[in-house]
Write a protein that holds these residues in place. Structure first.
Motif, PDB file in Angstrom:
ATOM      1  N   GLY A 182       4.594   7.594   1.221  1.00  0.00           N
ATOM      2  CA  GLY A 182       3.467   6.712   0.923  1.00  0.00           C
ATOM      3  C   GLY A 182       3.882   5.512   0.094  1.00  0.00           C
ATOM      4  O   GLY A 182       3.439   4.383   0.340  1.00  0.00           O
ATOM      5  N   ALA A 183       4.748   5.740  -0.876  1.00  0.00           N
ATOM      6  CA  ALA A 183       5.220   4.636  -1.720  1.00  0.00           C
ATOM      7  C   ALA A 183       5.998   3.612  -0.899  1.00  0.00           C
ATOM      8  O   ALA A 183       5.896   2.403  -1.145  1.00  0.00           O
ATOM      9  CB  ALA A 183       6.089   5.169  -2.860  1.00  0.00           C
ATOM     10  N   ARG A 184       6.744   4.063   0.088  1.00  0.00           N
ATOM     11  CA  ARG A 184       7.539   3.151   0.925  1.00  0.00           C
ATOM     12  C   ARG A 184       6.685   2.273   1.819  1.00  0.00           C
ATOM     13  O   ARG A 184       7.082   1.168   2.174  1.00  0.00           O
ATOM     14  CB  ARG A 184       8.515   3.940   1.800  1.00  0.00           C
ATOM     15  CG  ARG A 184       9.503   4.772   1.053  1.00  0.00           C
ATOM     16  CD  ARG A 184      10.718   3.945   0.625  1.00  0.00           C
ATOM     17  NE  ARG A 184      11.649   4.747  -0.129  1.00  0.00           N
ATOM     18  CZ  ARG A 184      12.782   5.214   0.353  1.00  0.00           C
ATOM     19  NH1 ARG A 184      13.130   4.947   1.585  1.00  0.00           N
ATOM     20  NH2 ARG A 184      13.559   5.931  -0.417  1.00  0.00           N
ATOM     21  N   VAL A 185       5.507   2.797   2.225  1.00  0.00           N
ATOM     22  CA  VAL A 185       4.648   2.027   3.144  1.00  0.00           C
ATOM     23  C   VAL A 185       3.348   1.593   2.479  1.00  0.00           C
ATOM     24  O   VAL A 185       2.403   1.165   3.150  1.00  0.00           O
ATOM     25  CB  VAL A 185       4.354   2.812   4.453  1.00  0.00           C
ATOM     26  CG1 VAL A 185       5.623   3.001   5.259  1.00  0.00           C
ATOM     27  CG2 VAL A 185       3.671   4.141   4.172  1.00  0.00           C
ATOM     28  N   ASP A 186       3.298   1.721   1.138  1.00  0.00           N
ATOM     29  CA  ASP A 186       2.151   1.296   0.348  1.00  0.00           C
ATOM     30  C   ASP A 186       0.852   1.999   0.752  1.00  0.00           C
ATOM     31  O   ASP A 186      -0.180   1.363   0.950  1.00  0.00           O
ATOM     32  CB  ASP A 186       1.983  -0.235   0.426  1.00  0.00           C
ATOM     33  CG  ASP A 186       1.088  -0.770  -0.688  1.00  0.00           C
ATOM     34  OD1 ASP A 186       1.044  -0.133  -1.760  1.00  0.00           O
ATOM     35  OD2 ASP A 186       0.428  -1.809  -0.468  1.00  0.00           O
ATOM     36  N   LEU A 187       0.940   3.329   0.876  1.00  0.00           N
ATOM     37  CA  LEU A 187      -0.240   4.146   1.151  1.00  0.00           C
ATOM     38  C   LEU A 187      -0.441   5.123   0.007  1.00  0.00           C
ATOM     39  O   LEU A 187       0.506   5.785  -0.433  1.00  0.00           O
ATOM     40  CB  LEU A 187      -0.072   4.946   2.451  1.00  0.00           C
ATOM     41  CG  LEU A 187      -0.241   4.215   3.763  1.00  0.00           C
ATOM     42  CD1 LEU A 187       0.119   5.131   4.927  1.00  0.00           C
ATOM     43  CD2 LEU A 187      -1.657   3.685   3.916  1.00  0.00           C
ATOM     44  N   ARG A 188      -1.668   5.219  -0.453  1.00  0.00           N
ATOM     45  CA  ARG A 188      -2.009   6.223  -1.449  1.00  0.00           C
ATOM     46  C   ARG A 188      -1.898   7.598  -0.794  1.00  0.00           C
ATOM     47  O   ARG A 188      -2.084   7.731   0.417  1.00  0.00           O
ATOM     48  CB  ARG A 188      -3.433   6.017  -1.945  1.00  0.00           C
ATOM     49  CG  ARG A 188      -3.641   4.689  -2.630  1.00  0.00           C
ATOM     50  CD  ARG A 188      -5.090   4.492  -2.988  1.00  0.00           C
ATOM     51  NE  ARG A 188      -5.300   3.156  -3.533  1.00  0.00           N
ATOM     52  CZ  ARG A 188      -6.460   2.728  -3.976  1.00  0.00           C
ATOM     53  NH1 ARG A 188      -7.526   3.501  -3.941  1.00  0.00           N
ATOM     54  NH2 ARG A 188      -6.570   1.506  -4.464  1.00  0.00           N
ATOM     55  N   PRO A 189      -1.631   8.639  -1.591  1.00  0.00           N
ATOM     56  CA  PRO A 189      -1.494   9.978  -0.998  1.00  0.00           C
ATOM     57  C   PRO A 189      -2.702  10.398  -0.149  1.00  0.00           C
ATOM     58  O   PRO A 189      -2.528  10.920   0.959  1.00  0.00           O
ATOM     59  CB  PRO A 189      -1.321  10.897  -2.211  1.00  0.00           C
ATOM     60  CG  PRO A 189      -0.681  10.009  -3.239  1.00  0.00           C
ATOM     61  CD  PRO A 189      -1.306   8.639  -3.024  1.00  0.00           C
ATOM     62  N   LEU A 190      -3.902  10.165  -0.639  1.00  0.00           N
ATOM     63  CA  LEU A 190      -5.087  10.552   0.122  1.00  0.00           C
ATOM     64  C   LEU A 190      -5.245   9.704   1.389  1.00  0.00           C
ATOM     65  O   LEU A 190      -5.689  10.198   2.428  1.00  0.00           O
ATOM     66  CB  LEU A 190      -6.339  10.439  -0.760  1.00  0.00           C
ATOM     67  CG  LEU A 190      -7.567  11.223  -0.329  1.00  0.00           C
ATOM     68  CD1 LEU A 190      -7.250  12.670  -0.003  1.00  0.00           C
ATOM     69  CD2 LEU A 190      -8.626  11.148  -1.408  1.00  0.00           C
ATOM     70  N   ASP A 191      -4.842   8.440   1.325  1.00  0.00           N
ATOM     71  CA  ASP A 191      -4.873   7.580   2.510  1.00  0.00           C
ATOM     72  C   ASP A 191      -3.918   8.121   3.571  1.00  0.00           C
ATOM     73  O   ASP A 191      -4.252   8.175   4.759  1.00  0.00           O
ATOM     74  CB  ASP A 191      -4.491   6.144   2.163  1.00  0.00           C
ATOM     75  CG  ASP A 191      -5.480   5.472   1.227  1.00  0.00           C
ATOM     76  OD1 ASP A 191      -6.481   6.100   0.833  1.00  0.00           O
ATOM     77  OD2 ASP A 191      -5.235   4.304   0.864  1.00  0.00           O
ATOM     78  N   LEU A 192      -2.729   8.523   3.136  1.00  0.00           N
ATOM     79  CA  LEU A 192      -1.740   9.078   4.059  1.00  0.00           C
ATOM     80  C   LEU A 192      -2.249  10.378   4.675  1.00  0.00           C
ATOM     81  O   LEU A 192      -2.102  10.604   5.884  1.00  0.00           O
ATOM     82  CB  LEU A 192      -0.409   9.307   3.329  1.00  0.00           C
ATOM     83  CG  LEU A 192       0.764   9.796   4.165  1.00  0.00           C
ATOM     84  CD1 LEU A 192       1.107   8.824   5.296  1.00  0.00           C
ATOM     85  CD2 LEU A 192       1.977  10.020   3.267  1.00  0.00           C
TER      86      LEU A 192
END
Length: 158
Positions: free
Chosen positions: A34-44
């Motif tokens: 998620g950090a690599r693609v700028d997604l929050r954990p819940l978004d992922l």
């Protein structure tokens, strides 16, 4: 003297402990991805639910994720803005909206999960087809139990 019941109970406890540890490791991997693609954990997590079960309505996503519909709206806004999903009119009911994952960015995630997928393939090679079928059955049933537990907690939320 150890009985079959004691051994079975210990084995069950070890499986539950190991599943918790697996859950933690997957959560840590997901945080890195998620950090690599700028997604929050819940978004992922929601993106994965959409990719696996979609297209689906926002209310179906909320129910599957055990989240409030207003929370889902914010998640979908972020996912759509960043090109992960599309909102589309339902063919059967033009007033209804369905969300689907867009394949254009899926390769990014596939690449980031590549190490884990390769490791899983190596592990699978150690098992015969019958053993893999047993593992798949166990995991399918464990997922169903988790889905029920999530739904029950979501329904009983204050």
């Amino acid at each position: 003297m150890k009985t079959k019941t004691d051994n079975r109970r210990r084995a069950g406890a070890e499986i539950k402990r190991t599943l918790r540890e697996l859950n933690n490791q997957v959560a840590l991997l997901n945080n890195q991805v998620g950090a690599r693609v700028d997604l929050r954990p819940l978004d992922l997590d929601c993106l994965d639910v959409i990719a696996i079960h979609g297209p689906l309505s926002p209310s179906d996503l909320a129910r599957r994720a055990g989240l409030h519909p207003a929370t889902i709206t914010g998640i979908l806004d972020r996912l759509e803005k960043n090109g992960w999903i599309a909102r589309e009119r339902d063919d059967n009911d033009r007033r209804a909206i369905r969300v689907r994952a867009l394949p254009a960015r899926a390769g990014e995630l596939f690449h980031l999960y590549g190490g884990m997928n390769d490791s899983m393939d190596e592990i699978f090679a150690d098992y015969d087809e019958a053993q893999l079928a047993t593992l798949a059955d166990f995991l399918t049933r464990a997922v169903a139990a988790g889905r029920v537990a999530t739904s029950d907690l979501a329904e009983s939320a204050p």
